[in-house]
Structure formats: C-alpha cells, structure tokens
Motif scaffolding. Structure first.
Motif, PDB file in Angstrom:
ATOM      1  N   VAL A  46     -38.793   8.541  37.634  1.00 11.39           N
ATOM      2  CA  VAL A  46     -40.161   8.244  37.187  1.00 11.39           C
ATOM      3  C   VAL A  46     -40.622   9.319  36.202  1.00 11.39           C
ATOM      4  CG1 VAL A  46     -42.569   7.986  37.904  1.00 11.39           C
ATOM      5  CG2 VAL A  46     -40.728   7.014  39.300  1.00 11.39           C
ATOM      6  N   SER A  47     -40.435  10.574  36.594  1.00 15.44           N
ATOM      7  CA  SER A  47     -40.883  11.673  35.751  1.00 15.44           C
ATOM      8  C   SER A  47     -40.220  11.621  34.376  1.00 15.44           C
ATOM      9  CB  SER A  47     -40.571  12.989  36.463  1.00 15.44           C
ATOM     10  OG  SER A  47     -40.776  14.073  35.610  1.00 15.44           O
ATOM     11  N   HIS A  48     -38.918  11.461  34.336  1.00 14.95           N
ATOM     12  CA  HIS A  48     -38.207  11.531  33.063  1.00 14.95           C
ATOM     13  C   HIS A  48     -38.282  10.231  32.270  1.00 14.95           C
ATOM     14  CE1 HIS A  48     -36.452  15.122  34.989  1.00 14.95           C
ATOM     15  NE2 HIS A  48     -36.414  15.560  33.749  1.00 14.95           N
ATOM     16  N   VAL A  49     -38.014   9.116  32.913  1.00 10.79           N
ATOM     17  CA  VAL A  49     -37.915   7.858  32.156  1.00 10.79           C
ATOM     18  C   VAL A  49     -39.298   7.290  31.849  1.00 10.79           C
ATOM     19  CG1 VAL A  49     -36.939   5.548  32.074  1.00 10.79           C
ATOM     20  CG2 VAL A  49     -35.659   7.412  33.172  1.00 10.79           C
ATOM     21  N   LEU A  50     -40.147   7.202  32.857  1.00  7.39           N
ATOM     22  CA  LEU A  50     -41.480   6.664  32.596  1.00  7.39           C
ATOM     23  C   LEU A  50     -42.319   7.683  31.843  1.00  7.39           C
ATOM     24  CD1 LEU A  50     -41.877   3.782  33.304  1.00  7.39           C
ATOM     25  CD2 LEU A  50     -40.322   4.800  34.939  1.00  7.39           C
ATOM     26  N   GLY A  51     -41.914   8.947  31.931  1.00  9.71           N
ATOM     27  CA  GLY A  51     -42.582   9.976  31.150  1.00  9.71           C
ATOM     28  C   GLY A  51     -42.410   9.765  29.650  1.00  9.71           C
ATOM     29  N   LEU A  52     -41.518   8.870  29.268  1.00 12.08           N
ATOM     30  CA  LEU A  52     -41.279   8.608  27.835  1.00 12.08           C
ATOM     31  C   LEU A  52     -42.346   7.714  27.225  1.00 12.08           C
ATOM     32  CD1 LEU A  52     -37.437   7.805  28.013  1.00 12.08           C
ATOM     33  CD2 LEU A  52     -38.471   9.899  27.109  1.00 12.08           C
ATOM     34  N   VAL A  53     -43.066   6.976  28.064  1.00 19.21           N
ATOM     35  CA  VAL A  53     -43.988   5.972  27.518  1.00 19.21           C
ATOM     36  C   VAL A  53     -45.442   6.337  27.818  1.00 19.21           C
ATOM     37  CG1 VAL A  53     -42.183   4.215  27.742  1.00 19.21           C
ATOM     38  CG2 VAL A  53     -43.954   4.401  29.501  1.00 19.21           C
ATOM     39  N   ASN A  54     -46.338   5.628  27.186  1.00 17.87           N
ATOM     40  CA  ASN A  54     -47.768   5.885  27.321  1.00 17.87           C
ATOM     41  C   ASN A  54     -48.262   5.619  28.754  1.00 17.87           C
ATOM     42  OD1 ASN A  54     -50.569   5.905  27.131  1.00 17.87           O
ATOM     43  ND2 ASN A  54     -50.569   4.964  25.089  1.00 17.87           N
ATOM     44  N   PRO A  55     -48.858   6.625  29.400  1.00 13.17           N
ATOM     45  CA  PRO A  55     -49.322   6.435  30.788  1.00 13.17           C
ATOM     46  C   PRO A  55     -50.317   5.286  30.946  1.00 13.17           C
ATOM     47  CG  PRO A  55     -49.623   8.734  30.080  1.00 13.17           C
ATOM     48  CD  PRO A  55     -49.140   7.978  28.887  1.00 13.17           C
ATOM     49  N   MET A  56     -50.985   4.897  29.850  1.00 11.46           N
ATOM     50  CA  MET A  56     -51.917   3.767  29.927  1.00 11.46           C
ATOM     51  C   MET A  56     -51.221   2.497  30.393  1.00 11.46           C
ATOM     52  SD  MET A  56     -54.070   4.083  26.374  1.00 11.46           S
ATOM     53  CE  MET A  56     -55.044   2.577  26.557  1.00 11.46           C
ATOM     54  N   GLY A  57     -49.938   2.375  30.056  1.00  4.46           N
ATOM     55  CA  GLY A  57     -49.237   1.128  30.328  1.00  4.46           C
ATOM     56  C   GLY A  57     -48.343   1.166  31.548  1.00  4.46           C
TER      57      GLY A  57
END
Lengths: 283, 283
Positions: free
Chosen positions: B82-93
């Motif tokens: 979650v930290s690394h991969v989802l950290g790549l995209v805008n937290p809004m989404g």
C-alpha cells in the motif's frame, strides 16, 4: 517554551490576522521556486516519518489524529495540495473526503451529519476538501442564511471543533488564498487543456462574480471561528510551489508538536525473541 | 486480440495455477533489484496518469472503479505494498480499508456487511488490506467453519464479486506469497527494531504454527474463487522490490485495459472561453 516557539514558526507567520497577505507573497520560508522545491522534499521525509509514528500510536491504542481542513475559491489548489502534500505520506494513514453540494439525502440531515461520518480515526490524517465551512459560506453569499442562523452555525462549528480537540483530533484549517487574476489564468488553462476540462465547471464563473461577497464571508468566518484550539491559517496560493511547501510545513509543525510515539510493545520482547529461536520451519 | 494479449503479460504470468511459484522467484519481469526499481518508477508515472483519468471519468459520471484485494500471511507485505504502490497515485482517488478481527458489532451482521461499506466509489481505486477472504480462511483453519458453511460462503463471495464486476468494479485479487523462512526473518526484524515492534503481534506465531493449514485453505480458496471475472494473482513476495513492481504492473495492466477516459465536457468550451474573455477582475 523557546522550543515550542521555534517549532511554530510557519504556523505563527501564517495564522490569520486582520489583513490577509498578498496571494503572490511568501511571508515566511523560501521565496524562490527552486529553494521551495528542495525544502519541500526534506519536509516530505520528516512528515512521512511523523505520520508513521502517529499511525503506529493509533494501532497501539492511542486516540490522537489530525484533521486538515482545506478551503479556498475554485482553482485555489485544494486538489493539488492533496496530491502533492498528502502524496508524501503512506496512503494507509490518510482519509480523504470531498464535500460537494449536499445531496437531497444529505440535506435531510443536520449539515454536520455528513461531516462527522468522515472524521479521521485514531492515528489517521484526515483531509477535508471543502468542509462544514461551505455550510456558512455558500448560503450566506446566496442570501439563504439569516444572520441569526449564521450565528447559530458559528456556535455549532466552534463547539464541534472544540469537541474534536477534546477527543484528540488536532484541527488544522487552511485557507488557500489566490488572486482573481490567478484564478482567471487557471480557469483559462483548464478550458484550453483537454485533459483539464473535467475540472472546469460553468458555475465557477457564477461564484467568481460574487468574489467580494466570498472574501467578506471568509473574513467573517476567520473572525468568528479562528479559535485558540482551531485557528485558521492563510496560505498565499498563487505560487503552487509555495502553497505545497507551506501546507507541508503546517502539517510537519503540527505533528512535531504532537510528538507521536511508537507504542511500547504490550508483550515481552525478549520472550518473543526466545520463542522465535525455537520456531522451526513448518513443512 | 494480439494487443490485448500483450497488455496482460504480467497478469497472465501471475494468474494462479495448479502450483504456486517459489516465493523467492521472479516468474515474469525484472529478475534483479536495480532493474526492478527502475522499472517501478516508470510504472509509477503510467499508473498515476491512468488513475487520474479514472478519477476524472468518475467525476464526469462514469461508474467504473478498481478494487485491489490484498491477502497474505503476516509480514507478507500488505502494508508495504500500500505504502509503495498506492503511494504512487493521488490520495484523492484511493480508498484504503483494513479488515482486522471483526468487532462484536460487526459480528452481529453478515460478514459482507462491513466489506460493502468500504467499496470504492466510481473513479476510485479501493484497496482492501485483508478482506472477505479472512471470513473463510480464519474460521476454516481454526475449525469453526463446517464444510457446508464454507461452500455457502464460496457461493456468496463469487456472487458478490460478480455483482461488483457487473456494476463497474474491476476486482484484482492478489496473494502475496512469502516463504516461512522469510517470515521468520521479518518477524525477527520487527522484534529487534524498536520502531517496528508495534507491527509485531504474539498471535503471529500462533498463526504461523498453522502454516500448512493456511496454505491448504488458500489453495482451496484459489480453486473455488479464481473466476474469469475476478481471478487470483500470486505475487512471489520474498523480494520486496519484486512484489512492488509486480503489484504496480498488475494495476497498470488492469487500468490500461480499462482505458479510462477524461470525460467530454458537458458545457460548450468555446462559449466558456468567450465568457472568460469578457470577465473582469472583481474589486
């Protein structure tokens, strides 16, 4: 005491006063883009570490959380702030909520009803992209709010934020302050760039035509709701690089002051290490 | 057709089969750390762009969303992903939800009740850190689930995921596959590093002692719930750099296939541009 002062340099400088700073100014911190970007990266590492500790504290039973409230005229950069500043920390610990025009179902409830449902849980950083302040702002400008109702809402909001503070949520309220000239440039850019057109709304021009009324409404909001426990910060936002740096810094200072701590283990570390020694590889 | 095949190289290679890959292997893509890290950065840019389009599509009235389901033994890297991969995209989404041991209140409802409350809204990428699969896994291993109840739950879960697919949510189910040797190293590291101790739970060793039963339960889950509309992917997760690259790639391929599109404006662009020309600066 001296230490606390030092740790609130940006907060002190940006706390709302009688006069708002120029939207293109840089009242504290870096005044140039290159320096701001470099400092922003450094702030990112600090913020990310503090956020992990806050999250860990929550897992360990801590009650504290942070709520960042973002307000500002259209195109002032609420979305960009979320993307850049909250993009610095682990998404596990961020709860983002946008408050658009209330739906019919939402309007049947008290205006704080939908707000309460989106509050951060312990250990989280909550982010409100618009907030309960819209419930004073919009009806006031459109003339739907009596003075008595407005007073009532100010009271309710202050009591609500006091309650949040009392239960462990530090509220950081940020007004992203842009100039009408910069808004015009940004609206134009949204229309001229195909991948940005979805961000444009013809209603933005309607809101823009009430610019002075909105500024007046905000001035009143600052006067009535910038409390000791939940003050307003005004971030000059004509420069995106300054805005990002400033909001990151407001969060960093806030979290630094909270001093979140990794929880003490509720188990015996030596005992567990000994158990691990005796553990084989399952087959 | 050829194009679709090319766009599902990683998904095809990691789709669960009769035998699981070695947890330390790299069945597709980069086999070395440096290369994986470099490719991961590239994937980040692609993913971030696709996610913005998906989000914009949702704002424009689109119904589609993506749900990433992360399962795996303790320390398999769900949080790190979650930290690394989802950290790549805008937290809004991004909508993140962790499912821990159900609370007393949750247990009074059907096990899908709390799951449904956390589904992504249109335009979002939802992330489940553990999921409804825990409701088969844990009671099965601890002997609390009859064979009949297990069959019923498989049916319910497949129907649930079919419903998600039918209403526009693409479900990406990922099993982070680590070896017991690597788990032991990670548990030890958690105990030996003060800032990691909060992640350690003495119950992890209890779960570990049932390792073969968990692997068997997972094998059964893959057999019964890896459907055409919601297949399982097995990501070898002993190497964190491979795990991050692989999950980013699974998401990128999925989003590339969805081809999210920036919505057509529901207003007249030329007309709005003309209006902007006539707009003055409010004073």
């Amino acid at each position: 005491m001296a230490k606390k002062d030092e740790g609130s340099r940006v907060r002190d400088a940006l706390r709302v006063g009688a006069e708002l700073p120029d939207p293109g100014s840089t009242p504290v911190g870096p005044g140039k883009k290159a320096k701001a970007l470099a400092k922003f990266e450094g702030a990112g590492e600090l913020l990310s570490g503090l956020q992990e500790a806050l999250y860990a504290e929550g897992v360990g039973g801590g009650r504290r959380s942070v709520l960042l409230v973002l307000q500002g005229m259209d195109t002032s950069g609420k979305g960009g702030t979320v993307s850049h500043v909250l993009g610095l920390v682990n998404p596990m610990g961020v709860h983002y909520a946008a408050f658009k025009k209330p739906t019919a179902a939402e309007r049947r409830h008290h205006y704080l009803w939908r707000i309460r449902k989106q509050l951060p849980t312990p250990g989280q950083i909550g982010v409100f992209d618009r907030s309960h302040y819209e419930d004073i702002l919009v009806p006031r400008v459109t003339g739907l709010l009596t003075a008595a109702e407005r007073r009532r809402r100010y009271g309710e909001i202050n009591a609500f934020e006091q309650e949040l503070t009392d239960t462990g949520t530090t509220v950081v309220k940020v007004f992203l302050h842009i100039s009408p000239e910069e808004q015009l440039r940004r609206l134009k850019a949204r229309l001229e760039t195909p991948e940005k057109r979805w961000k444009y709304n013809p209603g933005d021009l309607e809101a823009r035509s009430h610019w002075p009324a909105y500024q007046e409404a905000y001035a009143d909001i600052f006067k009535k709701t910038s409390t000791a426990h939940a003050p307003w910060y005004v971030v000059p936002a004509d420069h995106k690089w300054y805005r990002n740096w400033a909001v990151a810094e407001l969060l960093s200072e806030t979290l630094t002051e909270l001093k979140p701590e990794f929880p003490e283990p509720d188990y015996d570390v030596a005992e567990e290490l000994a158990k691990l020694k005796g553990v084989g590889v399952p087959s």
